[in-house]
Design an enzyme around this catalytic site. Structure first.
Site, PDB file in Angstrom:
ATOM      1  N   LYS A 261       0.867  -1.182   0.000  1.00  0.00           N
ATOM      2  CA  LYS A 261       0.000   0.000   0.000  1.00  0.00           C
ATOM      3  C   LYS A 261       0.904   1.233   0.000  1.00  0.00           C
ATOM      4  O   LYS A 261       1.735   1.404   0.890  1.00  0.00           O
ATOM      5  CB  LYS A 261      -0.896   0.003   1.248  1.00  0.00           C
ATOM      6  N   ASP A 266      -2.660  10.391   3.329  1.00  0.00           N
ATOM      7  CA  ASP A 266      -4.045   9.963   3.564  1.00  0.00           C
ATOM      8  C   ASP A 266      -4.769  11.024   4.385  1.00  0.00           C
ATOM      9  O   ASP A 266      -4.655  11.054   5.612  1.00  0.00           O
ATOM     10  CB  ASP A 266      -4.038   8.609   4.300  1.00  0.00           C
ATOM     11  N   LYS A 273     -10.074  12.952   8.002  1.00  0.00           N
ATOM     12  CA  LYS A 273      -9.467  12.671   9.308  1.00  0.00           C
ATOM     13  C   LYS A 273      -9.522  13.956  10.133  1.00  0.00           C
ATOM     14  O   LYS A 273      -9.090  15.008   9.674  1.00  0.00           O
ATOM     15  CB  LYS A 273      -8.018  12.216   9.140  1.00  0.00           C
ATOM     16  N   ASP A 284       1.634   6.568   5.474  1.00  0.00           N
ATOM     17  CA  ASP A 284       0.682   5.622   4.896  1.00  0.00           C
ATOM     18  C   ASP A 284       1.232   4.962   3.623  1.00  0.00           C
ATOM     19  O   ASP A 284       0.555   4.147   3.004  1.00  0.00           O
ATOM     20  CB  ASP A 284      -0.650   6.335   4.602  1.00  0.00           C
ATOM     21  N   ARG A 347      -7.527  -0.500   1.119  1.00  0.00           N
ATOM     22  CA  ARG A 347      -8.043  -1.766   0.583  1.00  0.00           C
ATOM     23  C   ARG A 347      -8.510  -1.618  -0.869  1.00  0.00           C
ATOM     24  O   ARG A 347      -8.498  -2.578  -1.632  1.00  0.00           O
ATOM     25  CB  ARG A 347      -9.160  -2.298   1.494  1.00  0.00           C
TER      26      ARG A 347
HETATM   27  N1  BES Z   1      -4.103   4.784   6.867  1.00  0.00           N
HETATM   28  C1  BES Z   1      -5.178   4.473   7.706  1.00  0.00           C
HETATM   29  C2  BES Z   1      -4.814   3.499   8.811  1.00  0.00           C
HETATM   30  C3  BES Z   1      -3.923   4.037   9.896  1.00  0.00           C
HETATM   31  C4  BES Z   1      -4.469   4.670  10.993  1.00  0.00           C
HETATM   32  C5  BES Z   1      -2.572   3.847   9.846  1.00  0.00           C
HETATM   33  C6  BES Z   1      -3.645   5.137  11.999  1.00  0.00           C
HETATM   34  C7  BES Z   1      -1.741   4.307  10.852  1.00  0.00           C
HETATM   35  C8  BES Z   1      -2.289   4.945  11.938  1.00  0.00           C
HETATM   36  C9  BES Z   1      -6.316   3.858   6.919  1.00  0.00           C
HETATM   37  O1  BES Z   1      -6.438   4.244   5.598  1.00  0.00           O
HETATM   38  C10 BES Z   1      -7.584   4.237   7.618  1.00  0.00           C
HETATM   39  O2  BES Z   1      -7.884   5.396   7.669  1.00  0.00           O
HETATM   40  N2  BES Z   1      -8.264   3.236   8.155  1.00  0.00           N
HETATM   41  C11 BES Z   1      -9.457   3.439   8.877  1.00  0.00           C
HETATM   42  C12 BES Z   1     -10.418   2.386   8.392  1.00  0.00           C
HETATM   43  C13 BES Z   1     -11.850   2.686   8.713  1.00  0.00           C
HETATM   44  C14 BES Z   1     -12.307   3.947   8.051  1.00  0.00           C
HETATM   45  C15 BES Z   1     -12.669   1.525   8.220  1.00  0.00           C
HETATM   46  C16 BES Z   1      -9.186   3.257  10.365  1.00  0.00           C
HETATM   47  O3  BES Z   1      -8.341   2.451  10.723  1.00  0.00           O
HETATM   48  O4  BES Z   1      -9.811   3.962  11.152  1.00  0.00           O
HETATM   49 ZN    ZN Z   2      -4.665   4.865   4.688  1.00  0.00          ZN
HETATM   50 ZN    ZN Z   3      -7.574   6.049   5.321  1.00  0.00          ZN
END
Ligand code: BES
Ligand code: ZN
Ligand code: ZN
Length: 504
Positions: A261, A266, A273, A284, A347
């Protein structure tokens, strides 16, 4: 810190005498000068020979503690290497000759054979990892230190030295990953990643193919295209390959594909966020950067196994052209997805990379690495990555690679119930279930719809281990390069027969 670390003995090499705690006074075959230093250390109050503890004895040499003899192992040598490099830097020494203890046991407490080469390798990893600093953006207000010098280091043991060499190679590849990781998103955007990957491929004799935005649209890669469309720097799929002329007998016919990935930033997209949760999202991309580092290490070590690295590169931004929650998109394999959350973007880009890999690259095993969910950090903390793999032989390979390099992984379940949890009302799938539970598993379950069932596949969620918030024995605050060593050892496992080489 040092500009570079290489194997060799400089003219003014300082003796570094390695000592176990409670070693006793008998030293056996060492040269008299070494024995003498050793004795001096024993007489120095406060020096306990703890792992990585150092003591300078005037300009005659340095003692390096290795801890208790019964706890001997790669982890301790990695830490000792890390502590030594920082001590040599503080002392202003640039060349070191290691004197290993004469009484290294033949077996550890678990009755496993002690492999000197393995200890050397771990030591070399420690040296390089702890030597890394990120100074590309030091400006005029940075307090200048003395110009950096190279370090040369060696030991009198040939096996230890050959391990040391491999350790330096692996550590340097991980440091490349860290440098790319620390590069900020105003510079490291998708097109910059493509240019950088081309350069790494050229420098290391890897083949490279780039599927650009237009071609991704033509190929129906709705995940990659939609996640990356709002950025001025458009998304791409990068494929690097290492094809040895003569694979090892155990690796004949094998083709390991590593997928990363690579979200250069992000923001969350329209599922934005908030509360400063965006800060740090330059990391990310660490899955993809780990794959790049591993490809460099695999090429430089000339591993006799075919390996490809696939980077799904995009920047998740907002804008008039951005994808939205409620959009329904169609993916490379024809599966349709209702976007329930634009922040579950990893994903979506990985799904197209997995589908493309299965259809076009003829893989015999696939491992994807991704900073996919915050949930995996809640579950496992920063101590290990979470992984999913329903294929026993690939699982064994991953577990033994993890043992080898010390990058910990912990398996989580992936059942039919989890897969059904990702089915949608208006499209085949949703990219995130609003019920908000089992997030790391939701990610893995979603991805499973894009992998050919017959191909062994593992998904590794590295959101907890890609970077550290505080300095420790091996890493300064920032990216760790986690995965470079795991993936390289995994590839190497394919070249061996026996328990590790069981067909995947
Ligand atoms: N890049 C993030 C995951 C992440 C979060 C990595 C914190 C490192 C630290 C990912 O794309 C994301 O935002 N995931 C969400 C998924 C949810 C929206 C289903 C998450 O983990 O909250
Ligand atoms: Zn992400
Ligand atoms: Zn994300």
């Amino acid at each position: 810190m040092f500009k570079s670390i290489s194997i060799g003995k400089g003219s003014k090499a300082v003796s570094v005498v390695c000592v176990f705690a409670e070693e006793g006074r008998k030293r056996g075959k060492s040269p008299a000068a070494v024995n003498e230093l050793h004795a001096l250390g024993r007489e120095t109050p406060g020096f306990k020979s703890e792992i990585g503890e150092t003591l300078a004895i005037g300009d005659r040499g340095v003692l390096l503690g290795l801890g208790k003899i019964e706890s001997i192992g790669a982890a301790g040598f990695r830490k000792a290497g890390g502590k030594l490099v920082r001590a040599l830097d503080r002392m202003g020494l640039r060349s070191a000759m290691l004197h290993l203890p004469t009484n290294i046991p033949t077996h550890d407490q678990k009755k496993a054979k002690i492999d000197i080469e393995r200890l050397g390798r771990a030591f070399g990893e420690g040296l390089t990892l702890a030597n890394w600093r990120f100074d590309l953006f030091d400006g005029t207000a940075t307090r200048r230190t003395a110009p950096q010098a190279p370090l040369s280091i060696t030991s009198s043991d040939a096996d230890f030295n050959s391990g040391l060499e491999r350790g330096l190679l692996l550590g340097s590849a991980a440091n490349l990953t860290r440098k790319l990781g620390a590069t900020p998103p105003n510079i490291c955007h998708p097109e910059w990643v493509v240019t950088t990957a081309r350069k790494i491929a050229r420098d290391n004799g890897l083949k490279i193919k780039v599927i650009d935005y237009k071609e991704a649209q033509r190929l129906g890669m709705g995940g990659l295209v939609n996640v990356g469309r709002a950025s001025v720097s458009k998304p791409a799929l990068v494929i690097l390959s290492h094809t040895p002329r003569r694979p090892a007998p155990a690796a004949r016919g094998e083709h390991l594909v590593l997928i990363g990935k690579t979200i250069t930033y992000d923001t969350g997209g329209y599922s934005l966020k908030v509360n400063n949760g965006m800060k740090g999202m330059k990391y990310d991309k660490m899955g993809g950067m780990a794959v790049l580092g591993a490809m460099e290490a695999i090429a430089q070590a000339k591993l006799p196994v075919r390996v490809s690295g696939v980077l799904a590169v995009a920047e998740n931004m907002v804008g008039g052209d951005a994808y939205r929650p409620d959009d329904i998109i169609s993916m490379h394999n024809g599966v349709t997805v209702e976007v329930t959350n634009t922040d579950a973007e990893g994903r979506l880009v990985l799904a197209d990379a997995l589908s493309y890999t299965c259809k076009k690259l003829e893989p015999t095993a696939i491992v994807d690495v991704a900073t996919l969910t915050g949930g995996v950090v809640v579950a496992l903390g920063h101590f290990s990555a979470g992984y999913f793999c329903e294929h026993e032989a690939l699982r064994n390979r991953l577990e033994s690679a993890s043992q080898e390099c010390g990058e910990k992984i912990w398996r989580l379940p992936l059942w039919t119930e989890h897969r059904d949890f990702m089915r949608g009302q208006h499209a085949d799938l949703i990219n995130s279930n609003p019920m908000r539970s089992a997030h790391p598993i939701q990610g893995a379950a979603f991805l499973s719809f894009f992998v050919d069932e017959k191909i062994p596949w593992a998904h590794v969620d590295i959101a907890g281990v890609d970077s550290v918030e505080r300095d420790n024995d091996l890493y300064v605050q920032g990216p760790t390069g986690w995965g470079v060593r795991l993936l390289t050892d995994l590839a190497e496992g394919f070249t061996r027969r026996g328990t590790r080489g069981a067909s995947a």
